[in-house]
Enzyme design. Structure first.
Site, short mmCIF file in Angstrom:
data_model
loop_
_atom_site.label_atom_id
_atom_site.label_comp_id
_atom_site.label_asym_id
_atom_site.label_seq_id
_atom_site.Cartn_x
_atom_site.Cartn_y
_atom_site.Cartn_z
N ARG A 96 0.82 -1.22 0.00
CA ARG A 96 0.00 0.00 0.00
C ARG A 96 0.85 1.26 0.00
NH1 ARG A 96 -5.23 -0.44 2.86
NH2 ARG A 96 -5.66 -2.64 3.12
N LYS A 114 -0.86 -18.56 7.38
CA LYS A 114 -1.81 -18.63 8.48
C LYS A 114 -1.90 -17.28 9.18
CE LYS A 114 -0.14 -19.73 12.58
NZ LYS A 114 0.92 -18.83 13.05
N HIS A 152 4.58 -23.26 8.18
CA HIS A 152 6.03 -23.41 7.97
C HIS A 152 6.63 -24.58 8.73
CE1 HIS A 152 6.48 -21.15 11.74
NE2 HIS A 152 7.73 -21.54 11.76
N LYS A 186 9.96 -27.80 7.83
CA LYS A 186 11.16 -28.08 8.62
C LYS A 186 11.66 -29.49 8.31
CE LYS A 186 9.80 -25.13 12.52
NZ LYS A 186 10.81 -24.10 12.71
N GLU A 208 8.78 -21.37 23.54
CA GLU A 208 9.58 -20.24 23.06
C GLU A 208 9.99 -19.38 24.23
OE1 GLU A 208 8.32 -18.53 19.05
OE2 GLU A 208 6.45 -19.15 19.99
N ASP A 211 -2.68 -19.39 17.38
CA ASP A 211 -1.38 -19.10 16.77
C ASP A 211 -0.54 -20.37 16.57
OD1 ASP A 211 0.65 -17.20 15.89
OD2 ASP A 211 1.72 -17.68 17.74
N HIS A 251 0.36 -25.59 13.76
CA HIS A 251 1.64 -26.32 13.88
C HIS A 251 1.50 -27.57 14.75
CE1 HIS A 251 3.03 -22.71 12.12
NE2 HIS A 251 3.28 -22.02 13.21
#
Ligand code: BG6
Length: 481
Positions: A47, A135, A165, A169, A203, A222, A227
């Site tokens: 944009r 996603k 993703h 892996k 994480e 999330d 995943h």
């Protein structure tokens, strides 16, 4: 002279975070491994009017050929400009293959997809047209169905590449090889021999500057809906009849359909990180993040126990957890085998455990018993370990690099199919419904801990989670942030 064909990678949201952090570096890696198809050009759309080269950081070989087009997803005329731009390549090339990569906030998807179709940019008569989307694929079953209907209406399923993703892996792809290529594991892979399975995606970082997105998503949308459910399917699915995209995707889908409704009263734990201090260093609470509601009820930690109601897994619990600001960054699957052997019952130190470490220190560890030397009756539990880093000095291929290459090749195996996405929402929706009606508490936890202590209550016996560290072989130690 007209050359044969070219590939055009059109990135919507080219000035954004994802493009800079993941896509451009992946393109550089593809270039340095000499795998980028010949005559590939990059067209960045966004944009913003930009007065600097947004392609800085890209390898010179593609940077010099890249162009930027200001495009607002609300304006159809901008898509006509895009179409003209694409057609300009037809003057030099016979076939122009185009990949549309939607690296934008999901709110823009509907506009972009329908306007691409309106401008006939889904038509494959002068080269392939592929659409890549990131996603989250919707926020619940209904919204996912809506996006899928729109997509399927305008594009064929084999033109659509939904990126999860984790599937890119290397170590995730190795799950099927470990299971199906090793008789010693494959023959034991069932409730007769396995007592329970843990899946952890931890994480140590917080939500960084993604407050606005994350506060509407939370750990369930999330990480768990995509995943973690993908990992669950790979670890539990039946052996596919062939190593082909749709057959594998069919088997994964069957697992999702057999997940029993999760008991949110007893088998779900939600947490949110609170203000804390570790060794004098202060960590602020989740609610203090920019873009986050000051009284947010969003979880940054999620753990659950679930069951798959089929012959292979009946009555075997799967413990799944994910969270931000945990002691370390680690993703692993832990298979706990049963201890059926009564012969050494007295001295049995522990059961066989197989750990598939997906990241970091990628590898596999098997815990097994040996006789303690010199002692006639004592048993020791020891490790057999394999680390990917011992295989080669070359770096393992990065997930985005793998997936972008697969889009060029046209291989959909590592992408989520529409029915998987919808079925995964069916697993998650009842949890979200109970959160909305305040039936699931939100517990606070300190940064650098493994989430609310209550997550151990999911086991309801002497077992607990494994507490992994950065190195595959270590556990049970405290790992500070
Ligand atoms: C993304 C999530 O899909 O995966 C992030 O949106 C998360 O919140 C990330 O940090 C984790 O991916 P990885 O590859 O670092 O484990």
């Amino acid at each position: 002279m007209i050359k044969t064909n070219c590939n055009l990678l059109v990135i919507f949201g080219a000035t954004g975070d994802l493009a800079r952090r993941k896509l451009f570096p992946a393109l550089n890696d593809i270039i340095s491994s000499k795998k980028l198809p010949k005559n590939t050009y990059l067209l960045g759309c966004g944009r913003k009017k930009v007065d600097h080269n947004i392609f800085i950081g890209l390898d010179k070989s593609i940077k010099d050929e890249s162009t930027y087009l200001q495009l607002n997803p609300n304006f159809y005329d901008d898509f006509i400009n895009l179409k003209n731009k694409i057609e300009s390549y037809n003057l030099k090339f016979k076939m122009v293959n185009v990949i549309f990569y939607l690296s934008t906030p999901p709110q823009a998807y509907t506009n972009i997809i329908s306007k691409l179709a309106k401008a006939n940019l889904n038509n494959e008569s002068s080269g392939f047209r592929r659409l890549v989307i990131e996603k989250p694929f919707g926020k619940d079953f209904e919204s996912a169905k809506e996006i899928n209907n729109l997509l399927i209406n305008k594009f064929n399923e084999n033109q659509i590449y939904r990126i999860d993703h984790y599937l890119g892996k290397e170590t995730v792809q190795n799950i099927l090889v470990t299971r199906f290529s090793n008789t010693i594991f494959n023959s034991l892979w069932k409730n007769k021999h396995i007592s329970h399975i843990e899946i952890t995606a931890a994480e140590s970082i917080g939500i960084e500057n993604r407050g606005e997105y994350y506060d509407h998503a939370g750990a369930i949308r999330d990480m768990f809906q995509n995943h973690l459910l993908e990992l669950l399917c790979l670890i539990s699915m039946e052996m596919p009849k062939s190593n082909t995209s749709d057959v594998i995707r069919d088997e994964k889908l069957k697992v999702l359909k057999k997940i029993k409704k999760i008991n949110t009263k007893t088998n779900v734990i939600r947490g949110q990180y609170i203000e804390s201090e570790i060794n004098g260093r202060k960590f602020s609470s989740y609610r203090k993040n920019k873009g986050v509601n000051k009284v947010s009820n969003t979880e940054t930690f999620f753990a659950c126990k679930l069951f798959i109601d089929n012959k292979r897994w009946r009555n075997i619990p799967f413990f799944i957890r994910t969270g931000k600001r945990l002691p370390t960054k680690v993703t692993e699957i832990v298979i706990h085998f049963k201890n059926d052997n009564s012969f050494f019952k007295e001295n049995k130190s522990s059961n066989n455990v197989l750990i598939l470490r997906l990241q970091p220190d990628e590898g596999i560890l098997l815990k097994f018993d040996i006789k303690k030397p010199g002692d006639k009756t004592k048993i020791l539990n020891k490790n057999l370990e394999f680390h990917y880093k011992s295989l080669t000095n070359e770096q393992i291929m990065n997930a985005y690099e793998r997936l972008i290459l697969d889009v060029f090749i046209g291989d959909t195996m590592l992408f989520a199919r529409s029915d998987f996405v919808e079925e995964a929402w069916k697993v998650v929706d009842p949890i979200i419904k109970d959160i909305k009606s305040n039936k699931i508490n939100l517990l606070g936890y300190k940064s650098g801990t493994w989430g609310p202590e209550e997550s151990n209550n999911l086991f309801r016996n002497k077992n607990t989670w494994r507490y992994p560290c950065k190195n595959l072989i270590n556990d049970g130690e405290s790992c500070l942030l």
